[in-house]
Structures are given as structure tokens and as C-alpha cells.
Write a protein that holds these residues in place. Sequence first.
Motif, mmCIF file in Angstrom:
data_model
loop_
_atom_site.group_PDB
_atom_site.id
_atom_site.type_symbol
_atom_site.label_atom_id
_atom_site.label_comp_id
_atom_site.label_asym_id
_atom_site.label_seq_id
_atom_site.Cartn_x
_atom_site.Cartn_y
_atom_site.Cartn_z
ATOM 1 N N LEU A 141 0.949 -15.598 -8.951
ATOM 2 C CA LEU A 141 1.886 -14.873 -8.081
ATOM 3 C C LEU A 141 2.041 -13.406 -8.525
ATOM 4 O O LEU A 141 1.997 -12.489 -7.699
ATOM 5 N N THR A 142 2.185 -13.186 -9.831
ATOM 6 C CA THR A 142 2.391 -11.813 -10.301
ATOM 7 C C THR A 142 1.120 -10.986 -10.177
ATOM 8 O O THR A 142 1.185 -9.767 -10.016
ATOM 9 N N PHE A 150 10.001 -9.162 -2.592
ATOM 10 C CA PHE A 150 10.122 -10.067 -3.741
ATOM 11 C C PHE A 150 11.449 -10.809 -3.703
ATOM 12 O O PHE A 150 12.508 -10.222 -3.490
ATOM 13 N N THR A 156 2.766 -18.982 -11.674
ATOM 14 C CA THR A 156 3.522 -17.732 -11.727
ATOM 15 C C THR A 156 2.603 -16.546 -12.048
ATOM 16 O O THR A 156 2.754 -15.458 -11.491
ATOM 17 N N PHE A 208 13.512 -13.574 -6.166
ATOM 18 C CA PHE A 208 13.423 -14.139 -7.507
ATOM 19 C C PHE A 208 14.248 -15.402 -7.636
ATOM 20 O O PHE A 208 15.148 -15.667 -6.833
ATOM 21 N N ASP A 215 9.761 -16.657 -6.014
ATOM 22 C CA ASP A 215 9.608 -17.469 -7.219
ATOM 23 C C ASP A 215 10.765 -18.450 -7.292
ATOM 24 O O ASP A 215 11.877 -18.058 -7.655
ATOM 25 N N ASN A 264 -0.059 3.634 -10.494
ATOM 26 C CA ASN A 264 0.578 4.265 -9.340
ATOM 27 C C ASN A 264 0.191 3.567 -8.037
ATOM 28 O O ASN A 264 1.029 3.346 -7.162
ATOM 29 N N ALA A 304 16.462 -16.217 -10.002
ATOM 30 C CA ALA A 304 17.834 -15.718 -10.014
ATOM 31 C C ALA A 304 17.812 -14.586 -8.989
ATOM 32 O O ALA A 304 16.857 -13.840 -8.935
ATOM 33 N N LEU A 327 1.916 -7.012 -9.985
ATOM 34 C CA LEU A 327 2.767 -6.807 -11.152
ATOM 35 C C LEU A 327 1.975 -6.921 -12.447
ATOM 36 O O LEU A 327 2.507 -6.661 -13.525
ATOM 37 N N ARG A 328 0.719 -7.360 -12.351
ATOM 38 C CA ARG A 328 -0.158 -7.391 -13.527
ATOM 39 C C ARG A 328 -1.510 -6.835 -13.138
ATOM 40 O O ARG A 328 -1.878 -6.859 -11.964
ATOM 41 N N VAL A 333 2.118 0.421 -7.663
ATOM 42 C CA VAL A 333 3.495 0.643 -7.194
ATOM 43 C C VAL A 333 3.489 0.887 -5.692
ATOM 44 O O VAL A 333 4.294 0.311 -4.950
ATOM 45 N N GLU A 334 2.546 1.709 -5.231
ATOM 46 C CA GLU A 334 2.453 1.978 -3.786
ATOM 47 C C GLU A 334 2.236 0.672 -3.020
ATOM 48 O O GLU A 334 2.839 0.435 -1.975
ATOM 49 N N ARG A 337 3.100 -2.304 -3.963
ATOM 50 C CA ARG A 337 4.282 -3.171 -4.027
ATOM 51 C C ARG A 337 5.323 -2.787 -2.984
ATOM 52 O O ARG A 337 6.136 -3.604 -2.576
ATOM 53 N N ARG A 338 5.292 -1.539 -2.556
ATOM 54 C CA ARG A 338 6.262 -1.123 -1.547
ATOM 55 C C ARG A 338 6.020 -1.803 -0.208
ATOM 56 O O ARG A 338 6.888 -1.758 0.667
#
Lengths: 244, 395
Positions: free
Chosen positions: A64-65, A102, A61, A104, A182, A91, A106, A70-71, A94-95, A97-98
Motif C-alpha cells: 500500500l505504501t 489517504f 501495508t 488511516f 489502512d 518531489n 487512526a 510513500l516509499r 509528493v506531486e 500524492r496530491r
Amino acid sequence: MQTVPSIAQPRPQDEPPIVVSGLGHWFGEGNARKQALGDIDLVVESGQLVMLMGASGSGKTTLLTLIGCLRDVQEGSIRLLGRELRGASANRLVESRRRLGFIFQAHNLHESLTAHQNVRMGLDVHEGVPEAERDAAAAHVLALLGLGDRATYLPANLSGGQKQRVAIARALVGNPDVIFADEPTAALDKDSGYDVVALLKRLARARGTTILMVTHDNRILGLADRILTLQDGRIVRDEKPATS
Amino acid sequence: MTRLVARLLQRLLGRLPIGWLQLTHNRTRLAAALAGVAFANILIFVQLGFLGALIESIGLPYRMMNAEILVAASDANTLSDGSPLPRQRLYQTLAVPGVAAATAVYYNRLDWKQPDGTIRTLDVFGIDPSAQAFRSAEINAELDRLKLSDTALIDRKTRNVPKDLFPSIGAGRPYQFEANNRSITVVGTFEIGGGFSADGYLVVSDQTFLRLFKRRVPGAPNMIFVKVEPGVPAAAVVDRLRAALPASDTTIRTVAEAVASDQRFQTTQKPIGIVFGFGIVIGVLVGVIIVYQVLSSDVADHLREYATFKAIGYKRGFFLGIVFEEALVLALLGFIPGLVIALLLYQIIAASTGLPISMPGTRPLLVLMGTLAMCTLSGAIATRRLERADPADLF
């Protein structure tokens, strides 16, 4: 899915979407500092469905992140879609990640939004797409996932499998280059779990989308193009099932 | 209805109205939140209403004065306090150029015992019946009858008197009551309206006044009403009067200045005004706390969804937008019932107390602006919780 303009940006023609080299990661400080990943080298080719296996705490995990922006990268290098993630600003992450999708464990749908509105949230993050096109694109992806008649339902009125398919539609609708999933089948029964992943694979393959999926679920392993097994923060096995 | 608003908001915001959808998803919480905002609004409206009524009621007798300039005792803050003026001030006033007329007015407070034993407080003006001290045509028409000893005119708006009393007086049946060991005959009525201290007003002649209040000295009135000659600026006459009369015992102001100063004194120096101001602060605090509570628990309930949106690539501004959207929706939707109920309460208060409580057009606007500011402030505090939404924790 021609209704959605591709947001992919040009990258070196031959560079694979994910190139990881010498990646290491630690959690905690001082004496409590604990290594989660070490010496990870990995190249994932475009359009592949790669599954990450391993006991809990094996670092899958975390990997993956890290690749999913995300990290922050602490050691080594991750090149995602032609860009180096190490030292990237919040920043920039974030760009980046667009351009990703994703899914999840849940489904993480917003309970106040309908299926259609939830899918649109995956699209609204991109600017410059006219309102009508967004609605059409969201409806189109929902229809592809067999939920055309459930567009106006709130998540509370959908079954587990339907909710996960809405979540997949949300991940797909922005035409991402890479999808991170995930344990997407953890909350589903055997048949719907297999069907959902098979559907995801089919739609991704049609568009050349790469998928990185953490799973414990042996039932869906047959769908993988490649299976990586992690143990104590290192990749200990790298298989390509003959069936794929 | 909610769908219509959702579509409207979507057009307005250029994005899905997530805040609105979240709020309307949980109807119980929305109802509680709106009740809270409305309650804060009602609290503020009622306090402002009382404060406004206090200010208005102070101004009522001043507006009746047939004068541009008021000469009062230097130690007087309101109409009802201060020492009597020395005898010669009236004549000094009359000698000042530009003064067309000046008349001495006595003031005192009288307890009016009702047949049931309870007491009404009346503000009594003693005027010279040969001069028109007040603007009221009703008073001026009865000046001749006031010349008879122990006759009086009463304020029709006097609180808590038998309903048929004033119509009966108006129909020519004088009403008699005993006060200060004298029998007063009320022969007519006029209209001012009581304030927070007295229940109503009584107008008598100076002779009757001096018989009613035996300790008062003839020729030592509480104030002098001054009429200025046409075409002469009141301010110039005020200056001349100030030069002619000693500042040690007299204050000379235009009536407008006197009203403003009385209102300022009673709203800032007397407990009653401070209490209403304090009530407004409490109302604002209640509103801020309730809205903060609702918004922050709403943020906490949606941390998972927000973290998901963060993972997808939404930035901080997007989430702030949701919280402020909710804050504005709460402000606007809570304000409407707040205003309606406040208007009803104004009517009830006006009917039961006789206070001049009313809703000027600017007040709802002011309170709405305040409510928007209040909700935005609460929203700003609530957004601090957003930092806890970390998408890396979702895996």
C-alpha cells in the motif's frame, strides 16, 4: 461534488490507474536484509474497491505504501495514473500524492482544527482554488457524509465513527483518483464500520475513484469488488466476490 | 478574540492559521510560553534600562557645564579620577586665541554622614564663585552666598535623604552638617541627579573646597571649563589648546567628546557596564531556550498530524511556515506584557533609586526586533525535528 474542479490529468485512455509488475521490496541492510515483497504483478481497474488481506507481516501495508508513493520502489515497476514511480524524485512523489487520498487506521485528524478545517486541509494542498470555493467544497463533502451539523466541532467532541467520516471527507474532498485506506474500520464497532465503508464505496463509485484498502475486517469483505490475499510478500489469492 | 485573530491570520497567510490554532488549543502551554518570552523581554528591558541610566547619569553633570571645551588631566577617564592639573594650565588656556573664558573646577568625593549613621556619597565641585561654571540658573543665583566660607548648594535629587530636607532648604532654612571636621551650611539647591557611584552632587566655592579637602593644593584644579568666543569653531580652539598645553598631563576635548569617552569607558571598561551587557546576553539566551523548548515540544506533539499532512502532499515549506507562524505569534504576544511590566519596573526603579531610567521610543522597537529574531532562531532550530515525521510510518 461539482464545486471541486477535477485535478485529474490526462493519461493513456486505456491504461488502468494501477499497474504493478515484478515488484519486490526489502527492509534492512546486509545480513539483516529481509524480503517484504516479491514478484508482485497487479493491475487494478478504474473505479474498483480492492481489499488487501493477509496476516500481519504479509506485506500488504508495504504494498500500500509503495503504490501510495510513500516509499521508493526498489525493484520492478509501479505505474500509477500513467506515471512510473520507480526512480521518481522525492518531489515527484509528493506531486503524485496530491492526486491521492489517504485514510488511516487512526483517523489522524488534527486536534486543533474543526471538522471543516480538517477537511479543508485535504483541499488546501491544491493551489489555485478560490477561498470561497474551498469552504463550499469542504462543507459539501461533510454534508455528503452526514456531518453537515458537525462542521465546527473539534475532533475531541466527535464520536469514533464521526471522526473516521471526517477523515474520509478529507480524503475525498480533493477529488483524488485513488484512495488508500489502512484498516479504516479497526477503531469502529461493527455497524458503524460497515456503514462508513459502504458510504465511502458509494461516493467513490459515483466519481469513478479507485480504492485500495488494507483490512482484517471480515464484516466488510462483502463490499469489495476484488479481494487480494497476501502471504509472505506474495499475492496468493485473487478473488472477485459474487455479491459486488 | 482568538477567532478574530484566526480570521485575520488566515487572510494574512492565505492558509489556515494552523500555528495559531495549535498554540491556542493548549492554553496552559501558551501561557507558559508567553510568560517565558515576556520574562526574557523584561530581563532585557531592565538591563537596557540600567545601561541607559548609567550612560544618562554619566552625561548629566557634563550637560550642566557652562563650557564647550573641557581641559582635564591626561590620566582622567571620568570626572572622578585623574591627577590635579598643574597650576599654570589655567593661564596658558586663557592665553589661547578664541578662548572667551576659562574657569578652574575642583572635584572630590565627600562622605556625608546622616543622623542615623549611614553615609551618603556626594560628588563635590569646587568652583570660582565669580565665574559661571555651570548653566544652572539656580546655582548662578546663589554664587554670592557661596562666597561665604563653608556654604554649599546641594543636588535636590540626592538619594535617600529625609523627604522634607530640600523643601525646608528651599524655604530659607539652611541645613548644617559636619564633614571632614568642618561644618557645612547648605543654603540652596539645584538639580542634577545621582548616578551609580555617588548619591548626589554638592557645589561649593573653591575656597570652601580647599578647606574641606586639606590635601588639595590651591591652583591645582581637576579640570578647566573653557568657553569659546562666539563664532569660533570649538574644534579649532581644541587644536590650538592641544598645541599650547602639554599632552603629558592634559587632555583637551570638546565637552561632547568628553561625555562620549567617559560613557564608553564606564560601559566597556568598568565592571558595572559589563555586568549589564552580560545581563542582556542572558536575557536573549533565556528567551531562545524557552521558545525553542515550546516550539520543539509542539512539533513533537504534532508529528503524527504533520506526517499525515506530508502524506496528503504538503511540502517542507508548509511545515516551516507553521513553526515560524508560531514563533512570530509568541514573539508578538509575549512582547506586549513584557513591555508593560518593564515600563512599570522602570517607574519603580526610578522612584526607589533616583536613577535616570526611562524608555526611549527606539528601545521597544529594538527589543521587538530582537525578540522576533530570537523567536525565529528558536523556530529554525525546532524545525529540525520535522524530519522525523515520516508518512510511511503512519501505516
